[in-house]
Design a protein around this motif. Structure first.
Motif, mmCIF file in Angstrom:
data_model
loop_
_atom_site.group_PDB
_atom_site.id
_atom_site.type_symbol
_atom_site.label_atom_id
_atom_site.label_comp_id
_atom_site.label_asym_id
_atom_site.label_seq_id
_atom_site.Cartn_x
_atom_site.Cartn_y
_atom_site.Cartn_z
ATOM 1 N N ASP A 190 0.824 -1.205 0.000
ATOM 2 C CA ASP A 190 0.000 0.000 0.000
ATOM 3 C C ASP A 190 0.862 1.260 0.000
ATOM 4 O O ASP A 190 0.562 2.230 -0.697
ATOM 5 N N LEU A 191 1.953 1.235 0.729
ATOM 6 C CA LEU A 191 2.860 2.386 0.716
ATOM 7 C C LEU A 191 3.674 2.444 -0.581
ATOM 8 O O LEU A 191 4.054 3.522 -1.023
ATOM 9 N N MET A 192 3.904 1.276 -1.198
ATOM 10 C CA MET A 192 4.553 1.262 -2.508
ATOM 11 C C MET A 192 3.643 1.964 -3.526
ATOM 12 O O MET A 192 4.111 2.755 -4.351
ATOM 13 N N LEU A 193 2.338 1.697 -3.446
ATOM 14 C CA LEU A 193 1.372 2.360 -4.325
ATOM 15 C C LEU A 193 1.345 3.863 -4.053
ATOM 16 O O LEU A 193 1.322 4.665 -4.987
ATOM 17 N N LEU A 194 1.388 4.258 -2.791
ATOM 18 C CA LEU A 194 1.413 5.685 -2.458
ATOM 19 C C LEU A 194 2.688 6.333 -2.990
ATOM 20 O O LEU A 194 2.655 7.448 -3.512
ATOM 21 N N GLY A 195 3.822 5.640 -2.893
ATOM 22 C CA GLY A 195 5.066 6.164 -3.460
ATOM 23 C C GLY A 195 4.946 6.382 -4.959
ATOM 24 O O GLY A 195 5.392 7.399 -5.496
ATOM 25 N N LEU A 208 1.005 7.846 -17.547
ATOM 26 C CA LEU A 208 -0.199 7.084 -17.840
ATOM 27 C C LEU A 208 -1.419 7.958 -17.554
ATOM 28 O O LEU A 208 -1.698 8.265 -16.403
ATOM 29 N N SER A 209 -2.141 8.335 -18.601
ATOM 30 C CA SER A 209 -3.306 9.202 -18.402
ATOM 31 C C SER A 209 -4.432 8.482 -17.671
ATOM 32 O O SER A 209 -5.265 9.117 -17.033
ATOM 33 N N SER A 210 -4.466 7.146 -17.719
ATOM 34 C CA SER A 210 -5.529 6.409 -17.043
ATOM 35 C C SER A 210 -5.220 6.171 -15.559
ATOM 36 O O SER A 210 -6.070 5.681 -14.828
ATOM 37 N N PHE A 211 -4.033 6.542 -15.101
ATOM 38 C CA PHE A 211 -3.734 6.508 -13.666
ATOM 39 C C PHE A 211 -4.244 7.830 -13.096
ATOM 40 O O PHE A 211 -3.502 8.788 -12.925
ATOM 41 N N THR A 212 -5.549 7.868 -12.849
ATOM 42 C CA THR A 212 -6.217 9.117 -12.477
ATOM 43 C C THR A 212 -6.211 9.381 -10.985
ATOM 44 O O THR A 212 -6.638 10.453 -10.557
ATOM 45 N N ALA A 213 -5.740 8.455 -10.186
ATOM 46 C CA ALA A 213 -5.702 8.653 -8.736
ATOM 47 C C ALA A 213 -4.597 9.635 -8.379
ATOM 48 O O ALA A 213 -3.460 9.489 -8.811
ATOM 49 N N SER A 214 -4.948 10.628 -7.600
ATOM 50 C CA SER A 214 -3.930 11.559 -7.130
ATOM 51 C C SER A 214 -3.282 10.986 -5.874
ATOM 52 O O SER A 214 -3.790 10.037 -5.269
ATOM 53 N N ALA A 215 -2.183 11.575 -5.477
ATOM 54 C CA ALA A 215 -1.520 11.153 -4.243
ATOM 55 C C ALA A 215 -2.451 11.347 -3.050
ATOM 56 O O ALA A 215 -2.467 10.529 -2.131
ATOM 57 N N ARG A 249 -3.487 8.452 -0.555
ATOM 58 C CA ARG A 249 -3.141 8.677 0.858
ATOM 59 C C ARG A 249 -4.364 8.524 1.761
ATOM 60 O O ARG A 249 -4.268 8.012 2.874
ATOM 61 N N ALA A 250 -5.533 8.940 1.279
ATOM 62 C CA ALA A 250 -6.762 8.832 2.071
ATOM 63 C C ALA A 250 -7.149 7.376 2.318
ATOM 64 O O ALA A 250 -7.888 7.082 3.259
ATOM 65 N N ARG A 251 -6.641 6.465 1.505
ATOM 66 C CA ARG A 251 -7.012 5.052 1.607
ATOM 67 C C ARG A 251 -5.895 4.180 2.179
ATOM 68 O O ARG A 251 -6.035 2.973 2.270
ATOM 69 N N VAL A 252 -4.787 4.806 2.535
ATOM 70 C CA VAL A 252 -3.625 4.077 3.048
ATOM 71 C C VAL A 252 -3.313 4.587 4.448
ATOM 72 O O VAL A 252 -3.336 5.795 4.691
ATOM 73 N N ASP A 253 -2.997 3.661 5.352
ATOM 74 C CA ASP A 253 -2.647 4.042 6.720
ATOM 75 C C ASP A 253 -1.188 4.491 6.747
ATOM 76 O O ASP A 253 -0.280 3.672 6.648
ATOM 77 N N ALA A 285 -0.306 -7.311 -10.276
ATOM 78 C CA ALA A 285 -0.216 -8.758 -10.519
ATOM 79 C C ALA A 285 -0.598 -9.561 -9.279
ATOM 80 O O ALA A 285 -1.038 -10.694 -9.391
ATOM 81 N N ASP A 286 -0.444 -8.974 -8.120
ATOM 82 C CA ASP A 286 -0.751 -9.667 -6.860
ATOM 83 C C ASP A 286 -2.101 -9.164 -6.359
ATOM 84 O O ASP A 286 -2.194 -8.097 -5.767
ATOM 85 N N HIS A 287 -3.134 -9.943 -6.578
ATOM 86 C CA HIS A 287 -4.488 -9.509 -6.215
ATOM 87 C C HIS A 287 -4.693 -9.411 -4.707
ATOM 88 O O HIS A 287 -5.605 -8.735 -4.254
ATOM 89 N N ALA A 288 -3.849 -10.054 -3.930
ATOM 90 C CA ALA A 288 -4.026 -10.082 -2.487
ATOM 91 C C ALA A 288 -3.486 -8.837 -1.785
ATOM 92 O O ALA A 288 -3.766 -8.629 -0.609
ATOM 93 N N ASN A 289 -2.745 -7.987 -2.488
ATOM 94 C CA ASN A 289 -2.119 -6.863 -1.793
ATOM 95 C C ASN A 289 -3.019 -5.640 -1.636
ATOM 96 O O ASN A 289 -2.674 -4.705 -0.924
ATOM 97 N N GLY A 290 -4.138 -5.592 -2.295
ATOM 98 C CA GLY A 290 -5.091 -4.498 -2.126
ATOM 99 C C GLY A 290 -4.864 -3.289 -3.015
ATOM 100 O O GLY A 290 -5.644 -2.336 -2.959
ATOM 101 N N ALA A 291 -3.840 -3.287 -3.839
ATOM 102 C CA ALA A 291 -3.551 -2.123 -4.688
ATOM 103 C C ALA A 291 -4.679 -1.869 -5.683
ATOM 104 O O ALA A 291 -5.083 -0.720 -5.884
ATOM 105 N N ALA A 292 -5.198 -2.921 -6.279
ATOM 106 C CA ALA A 292 -6.293 -2.764 -7.248
ATOM 107 C C ALA A 292 -7.524 -2.188 -6.569
ATOM 108 O O ALA A 292 -8.196 -1.317 -7.116
ATOM 109 N N ARG A 293 -7.817 -2.648 -5.351
ATOM 110 C CA ARG A 293 -8.975 -2.129 -4.602
ATOM 111 C C ARG A 293 -8.797 -0.643 -4.309
ATOM 112 O O ARG A 293 -9.720 0.149 -4.498
ATOM 113 N N ILE A 294 -7.608 -0.254 -3.886
ATOM 114 C CA ILE A 294 -7.342 1.157 -3.566
ATOM 115 C C ILE A 294 -7.519 2.012 -4.815
ATOM 116 O O ILE A 294 -8.161 3.064 -4.771
ATOM 117 N N LEU A 295 -6.971 1.561 -5.941
ATOM 118 C CA LEU A 295 -7.100 2.327 -7.187
ATOM 119 C C LEU A 295 -8.548 2.398 -7.647
ATOM 120 O O LEU A 295 -9.024 3.449 -8.080
#
Length: 176
Positions: A31-36, A45-52, A56-60, A144-154
């Motif tokens: 989750d912090l890797m995604l925030l980084g 990537l124009s389709s990466f529309t999530a801002s920091a 951050r609002a979804r990561v502890d 690639a790792d569905h268990a890490n929650g990155a897809a859910r956060i995005l």
């Protein structure tokens, strides 16, 4: 391990490590890797529309800013004064333990931080193919790792994952 990383991909991993150290985490997780990645944006990537801010609002991040602000302390100002230059990726190393090959640790001027299982898997997937490790490949490792929650956060941040996967050229296989 950082030898194959582009400068921007390296900055994203270092940023994630600094965020984990600031949060007092015992390990760097996905989750912090995604925030980084969201803060550094080592890709176009124009389709990466999530801002920091969205991520951050979804990561502890264990943010102590609000508590310290009530005491009149500006944590960002303290970091600027005491950490000048410590975010330089050239000062950081990512190494796999020779004795424990599943242990990967990020070393830098602010300390050392082992990578949790999902963050380690992210790095391994990103390094799987020959060539430089880019921000897109780090994103591929996260998704690639569905268990890490990155897809859910995005997805919660409003990202169209199908469009992101297509644009980033991430190989995927539909399961039955």
């Amino acid at each position: 391990m950082f030898a194959r990383f582009t400068q921007d991909a390296r900055r994203a991993v270092v940023k994630a490590g600094i965020l984990a150290l600031d949060a007092g985490k015992p390990a760097l997780d996905a989750d912090l890797m995604l925030l980084g990645l969201a803060e550094v944006r080592p890709f176009a990537l124009s389709s990466f529309t999530a801002s920091a801010v969205d991520v951050r609002a979804r990561v502890d991040v264990g943010d102590a800013r609000a508590l310290l602000a009530t005491l009149g302390i500006d944590l960002d100002q303290i970091h600027r004064r005491t950490r000048a230059g410590t975010d330089d990726p050239r000062l950081w190393r990512l190494r796999r333990s020779r004795l424990r090959p599943l242990r990967v640790t990020l070393y830098g001027p602010l300390g050392q931080l082992p990578l949790a299982m999902h963050a380690r898997k992210t790095i391994e997937v990103a390094m799987w193919r020959p060539g430089p490790v880019t921000g897109e490949r780090l994103l591929w490792g996260l998704l690639a790792d569905h268990a890490n929650g990155a897809a859910r956060i995005l997805r919660e941040a409003g990202v169209d994952l199908s469009a992101l996967v297509r644009e980033a050229g991430i190989p995927f296989r539909r399961t039955a």
